[in-house]
Design a protein around this motif. Structure first.
Motif, PDB file in Angstrom:
ATOM      1  N   LEU A 133       0.840  -1.191   0.000  1.00 31.10           N
ATOM      2  CA  LEU A 133       0.000   0.000   0.000  1.00 31.10           C
ATOM      3  C   LEU A 133       0.878   1.246   0.000  1.00 31.10           C
ATOM      4  O   LEU A 133       1.755   1.398   0.848  1.00 31.10           O
ATOM      5  CB  LEU A 133      -0.897   0.010   1.240  1.00 31.10           C
ATOM      6  CG  LEU A 133      -1.909   1.142   1.313  1.00 31.10           C
ATOM      7  CD1 LEU A 133      -3.021   0.919   0.303  1.00 31.10           C
ATOM      8  CD2 LEU A 133      -2.476   1.243   2.711  1.00 31.10           C
ATOM      9  N   ALA A 134       0.647   2.115  -0.965  1.00 32.88           N
ATOM     10  CA  ALA A 134       1.334   3.401  -1.010  1.00 32.88           C
ATOM     11  C   ALA A 134       0.600   4.334  -0.056  1.00 32.88           C
ATOM     12  O   ALA A 134      -0.366   4.991  -0.417  1.00 32.88           O
ATOM     13  CB  ALA A 134       1.347   3.954  -2.428  1.00 32.88           C
ATOM     14  N   GLY A 135       1.059   4.352   1.181  1.00 33.98           N
ATOM     15  CA  GLY A 135       0.404   5.120   2.224  1.00 33.98           C
ATOM     16  C   GLY A 135       1.017   6.494   2.421  1.00 33.98           C
ATOM     17  O   GLY A 135       1.804   6.975   1.602  1.00 33.98           O
ATOM     18  N   SER A 136       0.670   7.117   3.527  1.00 32.20           N
ATOM     19  CA  SER A 136       1.081   8.487   3.794  1.00 32.20           C
ATOM     20  C   SER A 136       1.358   8.692   5.279  1.00 32.20           C
ATOM     21  O   SER A 136       0.686   8.106   6.137  1.00 32.20           O
ATOM     22  CB  SER A 136      -0.035   9.442   3.363  1.00 32.20           C
ATOM     23  OG  SER A 136       0.238  10.759   3.784  1.00 32.20           O
ATOM     24  N   LEU A 137       2.310   9.566   5.566  1.00 31.00           N
ATOM     25  CA  LEU A 137       2.561   9.954   6.956  1.00 31.00           C
ATOM     26  C   LEU A 137       1.357  10.668   7.561  1.00 31.00           C
ATOM     27  O   LEU A 137       1.266  10.792   8.783  1.00 31.00           O
ATOM     28  CB  LEU A 137       3.777  10.884   7.040  1.00 31.00           C
ATOM     29  CG  LEU A 137       5.130  10.318   6.656  1.00 31.00           C
ATOM     30  CD1 LEU A 137       6.201  11.400   6.785  1.00 31.00           C
ATOM     31  CD2 LEU A 137       5.496   9.128   7.511  1.00 31.00           C
ATOM     32  N   ALA A 138       0.434  11.108   6.728  1.00 37.22           N
ATOM     33  CA  ALA A 138      -0.750  11.839   7.204  1.00 37.22           C
ATOM     34  C   ALA A 138      -1.598  11.013   8.159  1.00 37.22           C
ATOM     35  O   ALA A 138      -2.409  11.573   8.899  1.00 37.22           O
ATOM     36  CB  ALA A 138      -1.596  12.294   6.020  1.00 37.22           C
ATOM     37  N   VAL A 139      -1.424   9.693   8.180  1.00 38.61           N
ATOM     38  CA  VAL A 139      -2.252   8.848   9.047  1.00 38.61           C
ATOM     39  C   VAL A 139      -1.868   8.952  10.515  1.00 38.61           C
ATOM     40  O   VAL A 139      -2.629   8.540  11.386  1.00 38.61           O
ATOM     41  CB  VAL A 139      -2.220   7.365   8.616  1.00 38.61           C
ATOM     42  CG1 VAL A 139      -2.756   7.206   7.204  1.00 38.61           C
ATOM     43  CG2 VAL A 139      -0.837   6.765   8.751  1.00 38.61           C
ATOM     44  N   TYR A 140      -0.702   9.504  10.803  1.00 39.78           N
ATOM     45  CA  TYR A 140      -0.267   9.605  12.195  1.00 39.78           C
ATOM     46  C   TYR A 140      -0.962  10.747  12.920  1.00 39.78           C
ATOM     47  O   TYR A 140      -1.273  11.778  12.332  1.00 39.78           O
ATOM     48  CB  TYR A 140       1.246   9.835  12.270  1.00 39.78           C
ATOM     49  CG  TYR A 140       2.061   8.627  11.890  1.00 39.78           C
ATOM     50  CD1 TYR A 140       2.047   7.488  12.679  1.00 39.78           C
ATOM     51  CD2 TYR A 140       2.844   8.624  10.748  1.00 39.78           C
ATOM     52  CE1 TYR A 140       2.797   6.374  12.338  1.00 39.78           C
ATOM     53  CE2 TYR A 140       3.604   7.524  10.395  1.00 39.78           C
ATOM     54  CZ  TYR A 140       3.573   6.398  11.192  1.00 39.78           C
ATOM     55  OH  TYR A 140       4.311   5.303  10.859  1.00 39.78           O
ATOM     56  N   GLY A 141      -1.145  10.568  14.197  1.00 38.51           N
ATOM     57  CA  GLY A 141      -1.678  11.623  15.045  1.00 38.51           C
ATOM     58  C   GLY A 141      -0.528  12.431  15.613  1.00 38.51           C
ATOM     59  O   GLY A 141      -0.272  12.400  16.805  1.00 38.51           O
ATOM     60  N   ALA A 142       0.165  13.143  14.755  1.00 35.99           N
ATOM     61  CA  ALA A 142       1.383  13.845  15.153  1.00 35.99           C
ATOM     62  C   ALA A 142       1.113  15.140  15.902  1.00 35.99           C
ATOM     63  O   ALA A 142       2.035  15.698  16.499  1.00 35.99           O
ATOM     64  CB  ALA A 142       2.239  14.127  13.926  1.00 35.99           C
ATOM     65  N   GLY A 143      -0.116  15.611  15.906  1.00 35.61           N
ATOM     66  CA  GLY A 143      -0.430  16.885  16.547  1.00 35.61           C
ATOM     67  C   GLY A 143      -0.154  16.922  18.037  1.00 35.61           C
ATOM     68  O   GLY A 143       0.079  17.976  18.610  1.00 35.61           O
ATOM     69  N   HIS A 144      -0.143  15.756  18.682  1.00 35.63           N
ATOM     70  CA  HIS A 144       0.089  15.714  20.123  1.00 35.63           C
ATOM     71  C   HIS A 144       1.568  15.569  20.481  1.00 35.63           C
ATOM     72  O   HIS A 144       1.928  15.634  21.641  1.00 35.63           O
ATOM     73  CB  HIS A 144      -0.706  14.557  20.744  1.00 35.63           C
ATOM     74  CG  HIS A 144      -0.183  13.211  20.342  1.00 35.63           C
ATOM     75  ND1 HIS A 144      -0.461  12.660  19.119  1.00 35.63           N
ATOM     76  CD2 HIS A 144       0.630  12.344  20.980  1.00 35.63           C
ATOM     77  CE1 HIS A 144       0.155  11.491  19.038  1.00 35.63           C
ATOM     78  NE2 HIS A 144       0.819  11.271  20.147  1.00 35.63           N
ATOM     79  N   LEU A 145       2.421  15.371  19.477  1.00 32.89           N
ATOM     80  CA  LEU A 145       3.846  15.210  19.743  1.00 32.89           C
ATOM     81  C   LEU A 145       4.477  16.553  20.100  1.00 32.89           C
ATOM     82  O   LEU A 145       4.138  17.577  19.509  1.00 32.89           O
ATOM     83  CB  LEU A 145       4.564  14.630  18.528  1.00 32.89           C
ATOM     84  CG  LEU A 145       4.205  13.204  18.137  1.00 32.89           C
ATOM     85  CD1 LEU A 145       4.905  12.830  16.829  1.00 32.89           C
ATOM     86  CD2 LEU A 145       4.591  12.239  19.238  1.00 32.89           C
ATOM     87  N   PRO A 146       5.414  16.558  21.032  1.00 32.86           N
ATOM     88  CA  PRO A 146       6.098  17.813  21.355  1.00 32.86           C
ATOM     89  C   PRO A 146       7.024  18.237  20.209  1.00 32.86           C
ATOM     90  O   PRO A 146       7.448  17.385  19.412  1.00 32.86           O
ATOM     91  CB  PRO A 146       6.903  17.477  22.618  1.00 32.86           C
ATOM     92  CG  PRO A 146       7.020  15.999  22.632  1.00 32.86           C
ATOM     93  CD  PRO A 146       5.842  15.456  21.885  1.00 32.86           C
ATOM     94  N   PRO A 147       7.330  19.519  20.106  1.00 32.42           N
ATOM     95  CA  PRO A 147       8.238  19.974  19.048  1.00 32.42           C
ATOM     96  C   PRO A 147       9.560  19.205  19.095  1.00 32.42           C
ATOM     97  O   PRO A 147      10.111  18.964  20.173  1.00 32.42           O
ATOM     98  CB  PRO A 147       8.459  21.455  19.374  1.00 32.42           C
ATOM     99  CG  PRO A 147       7.239  21.849  20.153  1.00 32.42           C
ATOM    100  CD  PRO A 147       6.854  20.622  20.939  1.00 32.42           C
TER     101      PRO A 147
END
Length: 162
Positions: A37-51
Motif C-alpha cells: 500500500l502506497a500510504g502516507s505519513l498523514a495517518v499519524y496523530g502527530a499533533g500531540h507530539l512535542p516539538p
C-alpha cells in the motif's frame, strides 16, 4: 495511492472504495499475493507530539480524523481496509507511509508555504518530511520483492535530511 484534493466523496470513491474493490478481487481470485500500500505519513496523530519529537512507525495513528482533511480520513480508512485483509490471512501487507513527495515537475508543495509570484511566504519553523519520488518508487519495488516479517509491517519512507 490516493487523490490529493477533492471532496470527501471523491476521496472515499478513489481511495477507499477502490481499495475495497482490489481486496475483494484478491479474495475472489483465491491467490495470496503480496499487497503493498502506497500510504502516507498523514495517518499519524502527530499533533500531540512535542516539538522536535521523532515521528516513527511506533507513533499512534490519528485518533481524531474528524478534525483532519478528507485526504487523511481516506488514507486512514484505506489502511483499515488493507489491515482487515491481512488480519484475515489473505495477504502479507506492507504499509509504506511516504512523506511529502517531490521530484521533477513537482518541486512546489502547499506544505512549503503560499506562493505569490516569485515569492514563497512561509510562517513558522520546522522540518518537512520530504520523500523524493524515485526513493518512494524504489521502496515500493523493494516491498514487492520481500515478505513483511510480521505479516503486516509499516515503514515510513523519507529522504535523509537535505
Amino acid at each position: 495511492a490516493a487523490r490529493l484534493s477533492g471532496t470527501e466523496d471523491q476521496h472515499r470513491r478513489d481511495t477507499v472504495t477502490a481499495t475495497e474493490a482490489l481486496c475483494q478481487a484478491i479474495l475472489t481470485a483465491g491467490t495470496r499475493p503480496r499487497l503493498v500500500l502506497a500510504g502516507s505519513l498523514a495517518v499519524y496523530g502527530a499533533g500531540h507530539l512535542p516539538p522536535g519529537a521523532l515521528l516513527d512507525e511506533t507513533c499512534a495513528l490519528e485518533r481524531r480524523p474528524d478534525l483532519r482533511t478528507p485526504y487523511t480520513r481516506a488514507k486512514l480508512a484505506q489502511e483499515a481496509v488493507a489491515r482487515r485483509l491481512a488480519a484475515a490471512g489473505a495477504v502479507p501487507l506492507w504499509l509504506l507511509r511516504a512523506g511529502i513527495l517531490w521530484g521533477p515537475g513537482h518541486l512546489d508543495n502547499a506544505h512549503l508555504g503560499l506562493r505569490l509570484g516569485p515569492l514563497l511566504l512561509r510562517a513558522g519553523a520546522g522540518h518537512l518530511p520530504l520523500a523524493h519520488v524515485d526513493h518512494v518508487a524504489s521502496a515500493l519495488l523493494a516491498a514487492c520483492r520481500a515478505l513483511p516479517e510480521g505479516g503486516c509491517d509499516a515503514v515510513n519512507v523519507l529522504d535523509d535530511d537535505l
